[in-house]
Design a protein around this motif. Structure first.
Motif, short mmCIF file in Angstrom:
data_model
loop_
_atom_site.label_atom_id
_atom_site.label_comp_id
_atom_site.label_asym_id
_atom_site.label_seq_id
_atom_site.Cartn_x
_atom_site.Cartn_y
_atom_site.Cartn_z
N GLU A 146 -3.96 8.56 -11.90
CA GLU A 146 -3.59 7.17 -12.18
C GLU A 146 -3.58 6.36 -10.89
N THR A 147 -3.06 6.95 -9.83
CA THR A 147 -3.03 6.27 -8.53
C THR A 147 -4.44 5.96 -8.06
N LEU A 150 -5.93 3.12 -10.20
CA LEU A 150 -5.33 1.82 -9.85
C LEU A 150 -5.88 1.34 -8.51
N SER A 153 -9.27 -0.11 -8.83
CA SER A 153 -9.32 -1.40 -9.54
C SER A 153 -8.55 -2.50 -8.83
N SER A 154 -7.92 -2.15 -7.70
CA SER A 154 -6.99 -3.10 -7.08
C SER A 154 -7.66 -4.31 -6.43
N LEU A 177 -5.39 2.14 -17.29
CA LEU A 177 -4.77 0.96 -16.71
C LEU A 177 -3.63 0.43 -17.59
N ILE A 180 -0.75 2.75 -16.91
CA ILE A 180 -0.22 2.46 -15.57
C ILE A 180 0.66 1.21 -15.60
N ARG A 189 -3.05 -5.11 -15.00
CA ARG A 189 -3.42 -4.22 -13.89
C ARG A 189 -3.28 -4.89 -12.52
N ALA A 192 0.26 -4.69 -11.68
CA ALA A 192 0.56 -3.28 -11.40
C ALA A 192 0.12 -2.91 -9.98
N ALA A 193 -1.06 -3.38 -9.59
CA ALA A 193 -1.57 -3.09 -8.24
C ALA A 193 -0.66 -3.72 -7.19
#
Length: 202
Positions: A146-147, A150, A153-154, A177, A180, A189, A192-193
């Protein structure tokens, strides 16, 4: 016996100054200099220094990627990461791929020489302030995968692009995502980032 050191930093002024200062140490020999990560990996594989001192962020290939390369090709080389990025996630990433040292760019050449000697002797070194930040940041609720997703996609890339980067289907990436965002109590997302970066998890 002299300790053979390779230096890599995309800021040529820093690279030159550091090389001159370390070369003045009687027991250190700077055997190579690289202004980027790709060149650093090539030189390290060819020269096989005792210790590589790598900038964390270089445009073509960052220090963590170089370490990952060398762990496969030249596992005897011990790598020290120097960085101006103090988020705990960077330290965790560096240690997870096999870094022997992690220090801020504010470290003096004299201090760095001492750290290089310690690493050469088989001791790991992490800057105490950076270590304290990792402890205070707490543990990430995200899995390693997951990390990674992310982080991929950050930069705000489209889902299809993230899917290609992660070698997954777009639908699987969307599921990741969504999960997450739920774990981080984020609206999307991008938020989240932001949360993960602030906490030092990516």
């Amino acid at each position: 016996m002299r300790i053979r050191v390779l230096l890599a930093d995309d800021e040529k002024l820093i690279l030159g100054a550091l090389s001159a200062l370390l070369a003045a140490e009687g027991d250190l020999e700077v055997v190579g200099e690289a202004a980027g990560g790709v060149k650093a990996a090539e030189l390290a594989k060819k020269l096989v220094p005792d210790v590589c001192v790598l900038d964390l962020s270089m445009p073509d290939k960052g220090g963590i990627s170089v370490i990952r390369d060398l762990q496969q090709a030249r596992p005897s080389i011990r790598c020290v990461v120097v960085t101006s990025h103090t988020a705990p996630g960077y330290l965790a990433s560096a240690l997870s791929v096999g870094a022997w040292g992690f220090v801020p760019k504010t470290t003096s050449a004299t201090e760095l020489a001492v750290i290089i000697r310690k690493v050469h002797q088989g001791a790991r070194y992490v800057d105490p302030e950076m270590a304290a930040k990792v402890i205070s940041a707490g543990e990430s609720p995200l899995t390693r995968r997951e990390t990674d997703i992310l982080a991929l996609s950050s930069d705000g890339a489209p889902i299809d692009t993230v899917a290609r980067r992660a070698v997954l289907s777009p639908g699987t990436v969307r599921n990741y995502l969504s999960r997450i965002a739920g774990k981080l109590k984020a609206a999307n997302r991008h938020e989240a980032a932001h949360v993960a970066r602030r906490q030092g998890w990516i």
